[in-house]
Motif scaffolding. Structure first.
Motif, short mmCIF file in Angstrom:
data_model
loop_
_atom_site.label_atom_id
_atom_site.label_comp_id
_atom_site.label_asym_id
_atom_site.label_seq_id
_atom_site.Cartn_x
_atom_site.Cartn_y
_atom_site.Cartn_z
N LYS A 39 146.98 25.32 75.18
CA LYS A 39 145.53 25.20 75.18
C LYS A 39 145.11 24.72 73.99
O LYS A 39 145.18 25.07 72.78
CB LYS A 39 144.97 26.55 75.48
CG LYS A 39 145.17 27.39 76.84
CD LYS A 39 144.26 28.12 77.51
CE LYS A 39 144.54 28.74 78.78
NZ LYS A 39 143.81 29.60 79.42
N LEU A 86 149.68 21.88 65.92
CA LEU A 86 149.18 20.42 65.87
C LEU A 86 150.28 19.75 67.04
O LEU A 86 151.52 20.00 67.00
CB LEU A 86 149.40 19.80 64.56
CG LEU A 86 148.29 19.83 63.62
CD1 LEU A 86 148.64 18.80 62.41
CD2 LEU A 86 146.86 19.60 63.92
N TYR A 87 149.62 19.19 68.05
CA TYR A 87 150.54 18.31 69.01
C TYR A 87 149.89 16.71 68.88
O TYR A 87 148.72 16.73 68.62
CB TYR A 87 150.50 19.03 70.22
CG TYR A 87 149.26 19.20 71.12
CD1 TYR A 87 148.29 20.04 70.72
CD2 TYR A 87 148.86 18.12 72.02
CE1 TYR A 87 147.12 20.29 71.56
CE2 TYR A 87 147.84 17.97 72.54
CZ TYR A 87 146.73 19.26 72.39
OH TYR A 87 145.99 19.53 73.39
N ALA A 88 150.79 16.12 68.88
CA ALA A 88 150.43 14.44 68.99
C ALA A 88 150.73 14.24 70.65
O ALA A 88 151.78 14.67 71.07
CB ALA A 88 151.54 13.63 68.02
N THR A 89 149.91 13.19 71.02
CA THR A 89 149.99 12.44 72.33
C THR A 89 150.48 11.07 72.36
O THR A 89 150.31 10.35 71.22
CB THR A 89 148.90 12.92 73.16
OG1 THR A 89 147.81 12.22 72.48
CG2 THR A 89 148.65 14.46 73.21
N ASP A 100 139.25 23.67 69.39
CA ASP A 100 138.39 22.81 68.69
C ASP A 100 138.51 23.12 66.80
O ASP A 100 139.32 24.11 66.74
CB ASP A 100 137.22 22.74 69.05
CG ASP A 100 136.37 23.97 68.96
OD1 ASP A 100 136.90 24.94 68.07
OD2 ASP A 100 135.33 24.25 69.60
N VAL A 101 137.95 22.44 66.26
CA VAL A 101 137.99 22.48 64.89
C VAL A 101 137.52 23.76 64.31
O VAL A 101 137.69 24.46 63.32
CB VAL A 101 137.56 21.24 63.87
CG1 VAL A 101 138.40 20.26 64.21
CG2 VAL A 101 136.21 21.02 64.10
N ALA A 148 153.62 14.19 75.04
CA ALA A 148 152.91 15.36 74.13
C ALA A 148 154.03 16.02 73.56
O ALA A 148 154.85 16.67 74.03
CB ALA A 148 152.23 16.10 75.05
N MET A 198 145.79 13.98 65.75
CA MET A 198 146.46 15.07 66.51
C MET A 198 145.68 16.17 66.89
O MET A 198 144.20 16.20 66.33
CB MET A 198 147.45 15.92 65.28
CG MET A 198 148.74 15.18 65.22
SD MET A 198 148.64 13.41 64.45
CE MET A 198 148.06 13.86 62.68
N LEU A 199 145.86 16.76 67.69
CA LEU A 199 144.94 18.05 68.16
C LEU A 199 145.49 19.32 67.85
O LEU A 199 146.65 19.54 67.75
CB LEU A 199 144.83 17.91 69.82
CG LEU A 199 144.02 16.43 70.05
CD1 LEU A 199 144.02 16.41 71.68
CD2 LEU A 199 142.41 16.51 69.62
N LEU A 200 144.64 20.36 67.80
CA LEU A 200 145.06 21.74 67.51
C LEU A 200 145.23 22.33 69.00
O LEU A 200 144.34 22.13 69.75
CB LEU A 200 143.65 22.39 66.68
CG LEU A 200 143.85 21.88 65.42
CD1 LEU A 200 142.18 22.30 64.81
CD2 LEU A 200 144.61 22.62 64.57
N SER A 224 144.10 21.37 78.23
CA SER A 224 145.54 22.33 78.26
C SER A 224 146.41 21.20 78.67
O SER A 224 146.32 20.03 79.15
CB SER A 224 145.73 23.28 79.04
OG SER A 224 145.45 22.94 80.47
N MET A 271 154.40 18.99 66.86
CA MET A 271 155.00 18.47 65.67
C MET A 271 154.58 19.20 64.13
O MET A 271 155.19 18.87 63.38
CB MET A 271 154.88 16.99 65.45
CG MET A 271 153.64 16.43 65.99
SD MET A 271 151.89 17.06 65.39
CE MET A 271 151.83 16.26 63.77
N ALA A 272 153.89 20.33 64.30
CA ALA A 272 153.67 21.23 63.17
C ALA A 272 153.20 22.51 63.72
O ALA A 272 152.43 22.65 64.78
CB ALA A 272 152.61 20.64 62.37
#
Lengths: 96, 96, 96, 96, 96
Positions: B28, B56-59, B31-32, B76, B1-3, B40, B79-80
């Protein structure tokens, strides 16, 4: 799969219900020479990994093929803790 | 997942029928270290996120594993909603 | 999903049989500020989009979740025509 | 599929159970001119490849379509060992 | 889908069994202005394409939705031969 180092943890109380109980770890990717590759990801822990460990993680639909993540909205999972790897006969990393 | 940070909303009246009722959010990526990562995406909201929230998003196919997006042409999903994360023992973000 | 502008059309007579009848559109991707993002893709039209329109397109397996593209070798589909979006309270685009 | 050269091996004792018995190889990707392309990946071996061999590897869900990797959390598999390829009539590589 | 030019062929005798009989083509990707985009891929031929032809190829799970590639470890397939495309009213390419 990509190599990564677990560098942190993430907490998210409000989430898709099926994600309840999963552990989210912050992972910085490593290249095969063991250096940080620039990318990072938040992955679900499938193997009991902890901060500081070097791991393999899988992305995409593969990330749903673990017991922990089956049919969940998860696109990155840690599926192995690395003991050692070598490149061109030279040991790059060995778990301490 | 990405932030990511939710920075806006999108309206599309004419769309694939199964997308009716879904909320599209402009995200947008972060990074961590909590800085904008340059990318984006437009994601479907799966958890009641709003503008200004860190998520958090999942693709990929993972984005269809929520109640809202099942079998829909969506790649996309948020999910959190993130409460907090830390990197190398340092808190990077905490929800205000 | 990604934002894009439909900039052209493509004709391919000789193709996988199941693609018969689908319309191929040339799409340049836009970032969330409405500027060209540098990438481009050929997408199947799932919503009756035309040249000049700003659209949302989905990639990967999501691109087979429309009526038009189900079980076809298609990895990019236009699944919505954008009316408007805003970022940080500012309207970036509104359909003319 | 992408071209790659197998440059090393990786050992991971603690892993998702279904990965037991699989061989992990370190692969540097090659461009079609046979030069290193900059990327690298850890792939499961599906064809008995060894260090020094030039291979084709598949990523994403395709990586689970081999006998070795079916329904396992694997997103990269070596599915062929390359004998030779040519570009614009010129032989770029031939297995020694 | 992405645009590409078939620039060569590849032979691999030792491969996952289900790939027997498939033709591997070396493809350089083109941008929508018809110039080489920098990337390249080895794709399975699904439509009888030959060296020098401009094609559309699909990647990811879409690449297994052709008769030739169904349930095979293939992540890129040529699914159409391009006749012509235009961008902003200008013809970029027409098959000779």
């Amino acid at each position: 799969m990509l190599l990564g180092e677990v560098v942190g943890t993430l907490v998210a109380t409000r989430k898709e219900e099926t994600l309840e109980g999963l552990k989210f770890l912050v992972v910085k990717s490593l290249d095969v020479d063991g250096k940080q590759a620039g990318g990072s990801v938040v992955a679900v822990d499938g193997v009991g990994a902890g901060v500081g460990e070097v791991v393999l993680y899988a992305t995409g639909s593969a990330a749903r093929q673990t017991v922990a993540t089956h049919e969940r909205p998860c696109d990155a999972v840690i599926m192995a803790i690395v003991d050692t790897w070598e490149v061109e006969g030279k040991e790059i990393y060995r778990k301490g």
